[in-house]
Scaffold this motif. Structure first.
Motif, PDB file in Angstrom:
ATOM      1  N   ALA A   1       1.781  32.067 -18.748  1.00  0.00           N
ATOM      2  CA  ALA A   1       2.160  31.027 -19.890  1.00  0.00           C
ATOM      3  C   ALA A   1       3.346  30.488 -19.469  1.00  0.00           C
ATOM      4  CB  ALA A   1       2.176  31.502 -21.235  1.00  0.00           C
ATOM      5  N   ASP A   2       4.272  31.176 -19.018  1.00  0.00           N
ATOM      6  CA  ASP A   2       5.621  30.673 -18.453  1.00  0.00           C
ATOM      7  C   ASP A   2       5.631  29.569 -17.561  1.00  0.00           C
ATOM      8  OD1 ASP A   2       6.676  32.467 -20.169  1.00  0.00           O
ATOM      9  OD2 ASP A   2       7.358  33.842 -18.983  1.00  0.00           O
ATOM     10  N   GLY A   3       4.749  30.000 -16.435  1.00  0.00           N
ATOM     11  CA  GLY A   3       4.709  29.104 -15.326  1.00  0.00           C
ATOM     12  C   GLY A   3       3.911  27.824 -15.793  1.00  0.00           C
ATOM     13  N   GLY A   4       2.765  27.914 -16.636  1.00  0.00           N
ATOM     14  CA  GLY A   4       2.111  26.556 -17.046  1.00  0.00           C
ATOM     15  C   GLY A   4       3.018  25.860 -17.838  1.00  0.00           C
ATOM     16  N   GLU A   5       4.148  26.371 -18.723  1.00  0.00           N
ATOM     17  CA  GLU A   5       4.938  25.476 -19.299  1.00  0.00           C
ATOM     18  C   GLU A   5       5.813  24.844 -18.563  1.00  0.00           C
ATOM     19  OE1 GLU A   5       5.189  28.577 -23.125  1.00  0.00           O
ATOM     20  OE2 GLU A   5       6.989  28.338 -22.066  1.00  0.00           O
ATOM     21  N   ALA A   6       6.267  25.599 -17.478  1.00  0.00           N
ATOM     22  CA  ALA A   6       7.211  24.777 -16.510  1.00  0.00           C
ATOM     23  C   ALA A   6       6.574  23.784 -15.815  1.00  0.00           C
ATOM     24  CB  ALA A   6       7.840  26.014 -15.439  1.00  0.00           C
ATOM     25  N   ALA A   7       5.246  23.868 -15.558  1.00  0.00           N
ATOM     26  CA  ALA A   7       4.672  22.620 -14.802  1.00  0.00           C
ATOM     27  C   ALA A   7       4.399  21.679 -15.711  1.00  0.00           C
ATOM     28  CB  ALA A   7       3.246  23.442 -14.079  1.00  0.00           C
TER      29      ALA A   7
ATOM     30  N   SER B   1      13.200  22.438  -5.172  1.00  0.00           N
ATOM     31  CA  SER B   1      11.980  22.847  -5.990  1.00  0.00           C
ATOM     32  C   SER B   1      11.328  21.701  -6.614  1.00  0.00           C
ATOM     33  CB  SER B   1      12.262  23.714  -7.107  1.00  0.00           C
ATOM     34  OG  SER B   1      13.028  23.221  -8.059  1.00  0.00           O
ATOM     35  N   GLY B   2      12.009  20.639  -6.996  1.00  0.00           N
ATOM     36  CA  GLY B   2      11.482  19.449  -7.825  1.00  0.00           C
ATOM     37  C   GLY B   2      10.821  18.487  -6.964  1.00  0.00           C
ATOM     38  N   GLY B   3      11.243  18.642  -5.587  1.00  0.00           N
ATOM     39  CA  GLY B   3      10.941  17.575  -4.716  1.00  0.00           C
ATOM     40  C   GLY B   3       9.935  17.515  -3.493  1.00  0.00           C
ATOM     41  N   CYS B   4       9.533  18.974  -3.341  1.00  0.00           N
ATOM     42  CA  CYS B   4       8.401  19.069  -2.256  1.00  0.00           C
ATOM     43  C   CYS B   4       7.188  18.296  -2.481  1.00  0.00           C
ATOM     44  CB  CYS B   4       8.323  20.518  -2.396  1.00  0.00           C
ATOM     45  SG  CYS B   4       9.538  21.590  -1.471  1.00  0.00           S
ATOM     46  N   SER B   5       6.840  17.773  -3.597  1.00  0.00           N
ATOM     47  CA  SER B   5       5.926  16.642  -3.999  1.00  0.00           C
ATOM     48  C   SER B   5       6.711  15.389  -4.552  1.00  0.00           C
ATOM     49  CB  SER B   5       4.964  17.197  -5.071  1.00  0.00           C
ATOM     50  OG  SER B   5       4.429  18.409  -4.529  1.00  0.00           O
ATOM     51  N   ALA B   6       6.077  14.478  -4.669  1.00  0.00           N
ATOM     52  CA  ALA B   6       6.833  13.003  -5.213  1.00  0.00           C
ATOM     53  C   ALA B   6       7.080  13.206  -6.679  1.00  0.00           C
ATOM     54  CB  ALA B   6       6.113  12.096  -5.094  1.00  0.00           C
ATOM     55  N   GLY B   7       6.381  14.077  -7.483  1.00  0.00           N
ATOM     56  CA  GLY B   7       6.718  14.394  -8.941  1.00  0.00           C
ATOM     57  C   GLY B   7       6.500  16.059  -9.047  1.00  0.00           C
ATOM     58  N   GLY B   8       7.234  16.363 -10.308  1.00  0.00           N
ATOM     59  CA  GLY B   8       7.112  17.842 -10.663  1.00  0.00           C
ATOM     60  C   GLY B   8       5.879  18.303 -11.167  1.00  0.00           C
TER      61      GLY B   8
ATOM     62  N   ASP C   1       2.601  17.906 -10.235  1.00  0.00           N
ATOM     63  CA  ASP C   1       1.347  17.693  -9.266  1.00  0.00           C
ATOM     64  C   ASP C   1       0.554  18.992  -9.504  1.00  0.00           C
ATOM     65  OD1 ASP C   1       3.382  16.380  -6.843  1.00  0.00           O
ATOM     66  OD2 ASP C   1       2.484  15.107  -8.438  1.00  0.00           O
ATOM     67  N   GLY C   2       0.949  20.027  -9.803  1.00  0.00           N
ATOM     68  CA  GLY C   2      -0.057  20.984  -9.990  1.00  0.00           C
ATOM     69  C   GLY C   2      -0.267  22.159  -8.918  1.00  0.00           C
ATOM     70  N   VAL C   3      -0.841  23.201  -9.418  1.00  0.00           N
ATOM     71  CA  VAL C   3      -0.898  24.080  -8.007  1.00  0.00           C
ATOM     72  C   VAL C   3      -1.842  23.485  -6.917  1.00  0.00           C
ATOM     73  CG1 VAL C   3      -2.043  26.430  -7.755  1.00  0.00           C
ATOM     74  CG2 VAL C   3      -0.683  25.915  -9.553  1.00  0.00           C
ATOM     75  N   GLU C   4      -3.052  22.915  -7.206  1.00  0.00           N
ATOM     76  CA  GLU C   4      -3.792  22.487  -6.156  1.00  0.00           C
ATOM     77  C   GLU C   4      -3.179  21.274  -5.353  1.00  0.00           C
ATOM     78  OE1 GLU C   4      -6.647  22.515  -3.902  1.00  0.00           O
ATOM     79  OE2 GLU C   4      -6.609  23.752  -5.769  1.00  0.00           O
TER      80      GLU C   4
END
Length: 384
Positions: free
Chosen positions: A224-230, A244-251, A253-256
């Motif tokens: 639950a903690d991780g899901g809330e963070a995403a 941590s917030g920038g390895c994708s263009a947006g925070g 993006d999800g696990v996939e």
């Protein structure tokens, strides 16, 4: 109160970010005059000790991280129905602030500090069961390690050239500080001895990060903690451009999406490792030039005219295994371009190393078929 103050300081750091990322001596020019005056007024109002805005930006981010952690600790004592939304927002803010601070360290040439910062962040997010942001941060760290292993400590201006970062800029620190795709497949014949150790370390770290995400649901870690963070990153319009917030263009993006990025990067590193080893053995060394557009055609002609080496494929067993692993990574990431290139390189190796063996020539033909362009295939990277 901790969360409210963290929000305030993060907004100030975001305004000051262009100055913190600017080249030395250009920080003043990087900020609009009215923005600089506002930030200086905030420094005075909060009774901060006078210091240049780039240094103040780092201090604001450090305070944001500390306050976010303090707020999360205090919120943990409250019932979930009361604290859930605040926890989501605090976790998202923590990830963005941590990422932006790492981005500043690396963009200003403090690579050792940036890597230490990233490693501590991975431990932090793993300890809070936030696997999504731990994996994002691991990807960022791997890209930075690759940059140092392959290019060395070049001038930090190369890191700045891609953008200015900041939560709302939409930039991608991973693409700025690290490099992948075609850039990872250049300079193969000039690879240093120390590069192999760096690439092997990155491969091991990426495999571990991808394994940690197995079984996780789309949108965030299973906990639950991780899901809330995403989800919090989405709720806040998250997207920092840092570690941590920038390895994708947006925070959010999800696990996939992180799995896809990780597999793509792993595929490029494995392919580079194989090609660097191949460069030591003529006539196979011409395969390396297939990766660069300007030399691909001459290299293909050279391979067609090459005679089979005395040892055949004996020197290429490790190389073939690395290339096969790379092609698997590209297929799982849905990258047809790099996948086609990996198959083309495999076909070339089999073509040259087993001219007299019909079975090997059939393998070459099979890889040629896999290297053929896919209808509607995308994925970027080097073409087949």
């Amino acid at each position: 109160i901790s969360k409210w103050k963290a929000d305030l300081l993060y907004e100030l750091s975001t305004l000051a970010m262009p100055g913190a990322l600017a080249a030395q001596g250009a920080a003043e020019r990087a900020l609009e005059p009215h923005v600089r005056e506002y930030l200086e007024a905030q420094q005075r109002d909060t009774q901060e000790s006078p210091q240049p805005l780039p240094a103040q930006c780092e201090r604001w981010l450090q305070s944001t991280i500390s306050l976010s952690l303090r707020g999360l600790h205090q919120l943990a004592a409250l019932p979930a129905e009361v604290a859930s939304e605040l926890q989501t927002q605090a976790r998202a803010l923590l990830a963005r602030a941590y990422g932006d601070l790492g981005h500043i360290y690396a963009s200003t040439g403090r690579y050792t500090k940036a890597m230490t910062h990233a490693k501590q962040g991975i431990e932090l997010f793993n300890a809070t069961k936030d696997k999504l942001h731990a994996a994002k941060l691991q990807l960022w760290l791997c890209r930075l390690q690759l940059r140092l292993a392959v290019l060395g400590t070049a001038a930090p201006e190369a890191a700045r050239s891609g953008g200015t970062g900041g939560s709302g800029s939409g930039g991608n620190a991973c693409g700025i500080l690290g490099f992948e795709g075609p850039a990872l497949l250049r300079g193969l014949s000039a690879a240093s001895i120390g590069e192999e150790a760096g690439c092997s370390q990155v491969v091991s770290a990426l495999q571990k990060a991808l394994k940690s995400l197995e079984g996780e649901e789309e949108g965030g870690p299973g906990s639950a903690d991780g899901g809330e963070a995403a989800n919090g990153c989405e709720a806040e319009g998250g997207g920092g451009t840092g570690a941590s917030g920038g390895c994708s263009a947006g925070g959010g993006d999800g696990v996939e999406e992180i799995r896809r990025e990780g597999r793509a990067l792993l595929g490029h590193v494995l392919l580079r490792q194989g090609l660097v080893r191949l460069a030591r053995f003529p006539p196979f060394c011409a395969v390396c030039r297939l990766c660069e557009e300007e030399s691909a055609l001459p290299a293909a002609l050279e391979l067609l005219q090459a005679t089979e080496p005395p040892k055949g494929l004996d020197n290429t067993k490790e190389v073939v295994e690395l290339m096969l692993q790379a092609s698997t990574c590209f297929r799982e990431a849905g990258l047809h371009g790099p996948g086609s290139l990996a198959h083309a390189c495999l076909a070339a190796v089999y073509l040259v190393g087993g001219r007299q063996d019909p079975r090997v020539q059939r393998l070459a033909l099979t890889h040629c078929q896999h290297a053929a362009p896919h209808e509607g295939g995308g994925g970027g990277g080097s073409g087949g």
